[in-house]
Design a protein around this motif. Structure first.
Motif, PDB file in Angstrom:
ATOM      1  N   ASN A 203       3.909  39.610 -20.689  1.00  0.00           N
ATOM      2  CA  ASN A 203       5.094  39.516 -19.972  1.00  0.00           C
ATOM      3  C   ASN A 203       5.953  38.466 -20.527  1.00  0.00           C
ATOM      4  O   ASN A 203       7.217  38.816 -20.503  1.00  0.00           O
ATOM      5  CB  ASN A 203       4.705  38.981 -18.883  1.00  0.00           C
ATOM      6  N   ASP A 204       5.498  37.547 -21.465  1.00  0.00           N
ATOM      7  CA  ASP A 204       6.251  36.532 -21.940  1.00  0.00           C
ATOM      8  C   ASP A 204       6.952  36.894 -23.240  1.00  0.00           C
ATOM      9  O   ASP A 204       6.231  37.543 -24.090  1.00  0.00           O
ATOM     10  CB  ASP A 204       5.592  35.264 -22.443  1.00  0.00           C
ATOM     11  N   VAL A 205       8.152  37.067 -23.157  1.00  0.00           N
ATOM     12  CA  VAL A 205       9.023  37.368 -24.450  1.00  0.00           C
ATOM     13  C   VAL A 205       9.501  36.108 -25.175  1.00  0.00           C
ATOM     14  O   VAL A 205      10.253  35.299 -24.500  1.00  0.00           O
ATOM     15  CB  VAL A 205      10.281  38.074 -23.941  1.00  0.00           C
ATOM     16  N   HIS A 206       9.116  36.050 -26.490  1.00  0.00           N
ATOM     17  CA  HIS A 206       9.750  34.994 -27.345  1.00  0.00           C
ATOM     18  C   HIS A 206      10.622  35.432 -28.083  1.00  0.00           C
ATOM     19  O   HIS A 206      11.171  36.439 -28.661  1.00  0.00           O
ATOM     20  CB  HIS A 206       8.510  34.597 -28.391  1.00  0.00           C
ATOM     21  N   VAL A 207      11.731  34.455 -27.973  1.00  0.00           N
ATOM     22  CA  VAL A 207      13.190  34.692 -28.406  1.00  0.00           C
ATOM     23  C   VAL A 207      13.292  33.747 -29.678  1.00  0.00           C
ATOM     24  O   VAL A 207      13.174  32.662 -29.711  1.00  0.00           O
ATOM     25  CB  VAL A 207      14.348  34.530 -27.363  1.00  0.00           C
ATOM     26  N   ARG A 208      13.887  34.336 -30.784  1.00  0.00           N
ATOM     27  CA  ARG A 208      13.875  33.481 -31.881  1.00  0.00           C
ATOM     28  C   ARG A 208      15.503  33.988 -32.471  1.00  0.00           C
ATOM     29  O   ARG A 208      15.807  35.144 -32.621  1.00  0.00           O
ATOM     30  CB  ARG A 208      13.202  33.850 -32.958  1.00  0.00           C
ATOM     31  N   VAL A 209      16.351  32.762 -32.811  1.00  0.00           N
ATOM     32  CA  VAL A 209      17.682  33.006 -33.250  1.00  0.00           C
ATOM     33  C   VAL A 209      18.170  32.280 -34.432  1.00  0.00           C
ATOM     34  O   VAL A 209      17.555  31.064 -34.495  1.00  0.00           O
ATOM     35  CB  VAL A 209      18.552  32.668 -31.922  1.00  0.00           C
TER      36      VAL A 209
END
Length: 221
Positions: A203-209
């Protein structure tokens, strides 16, 4: 006659040598400027104005747990972002990011179709993901938490990103005023109505930018 031809040939050779030497010196200067290039994290030195994300130097990725074995990474190939840098630096500035939902790339063609389809992003009906940064809370000299809103499939939820301002400088290649940032955060996909394939897909989405911004307009332009 031979003397005249000899002189002409000699002049041509010297001219070619001078041109070659000039080209060599020019080509040698650019790598030197790149090698010696530095950036500063002093926000007061950053020129105020509108900045656009460099089309060639950015990365936005999502990753989710896959069958509890690993975190599966997907990237987006098309996005644009605008940064309004104001007097006061990070705490006074705002950012607006739009991601093309159909540009998601999982490196698995069949999975690409599934993620773009109605079970997940439904890119035909909802072509973009949208993030608006609204408030920056400083935690360090060039670090802080950016509070904003993320919209997926017309559902908007708050999200907080940990942001690092990597620095400002004049790009040695483009000569443009350039800013660099790194950011990361986590959001629950279920909050956007994207509970498909759970619990096989976490369920947890990790975002990296990672992103560079170039100034396009001066303040008040």
């Amino acid at each position: 006659m031979r003397t005249r031809k000899t002189r002409t040939a000699l002049c041509s050779a010297l001219t070619a040598l001078a041109v070659a030497a000039g080209a060599l010196s020019i080509s040698a200067c650019t790598p030197l400027r790149v090698v010696t290039h530095t950036v500063a994290v002093d926000e007061a030195r950053v020129p105020v104005g509108a900045y656009k994300m460099d089309a060639d130097h950015w990365s936005i990725t999502f990753d989710v747990e896959h069958l509890q074995y690993s975190r599966f990474v997907m990237r987006f190939d098309r996005a644009h972002a605008l940064l309004d840098w104001k007097p006061g630096g990070l705490e006074a500035s705002t950012v607006d990011v739009t991601i093309d939902a159909a540009s998601v790339d999982t490196k698995v063609p069949l999975l690409d179709k599934m993620v773009k389809g109605p079970d997940m992003f439904d890119a035909t009906a909802f072509p973009t993901l949208h993030f608006v940064g609204k408030r920056f809370v400083r935690t360090g000299r060039a670090q802080g938490k950016l509070e904003g809103e993320l919209t997926i499939r017309n559902v908007t939820r708050p999200i907080t990103l940990d942001v690092t301002f990597n620095g400002y400088g004049r790009n040695p290649l483009t000569k443009a005023d350039t800013l660099g940032f790194s950011a990361q955060g986590v959001f629950s996909r279920a909050q956007f109505g994207l509970a498909t394939w759970y619990p096989a897909v976490g369920n947890d989405v990790h975002v990296r930018v990672e992103a560079e911004f170039e100034r396009t307009e001066k303040a008040g332009a």
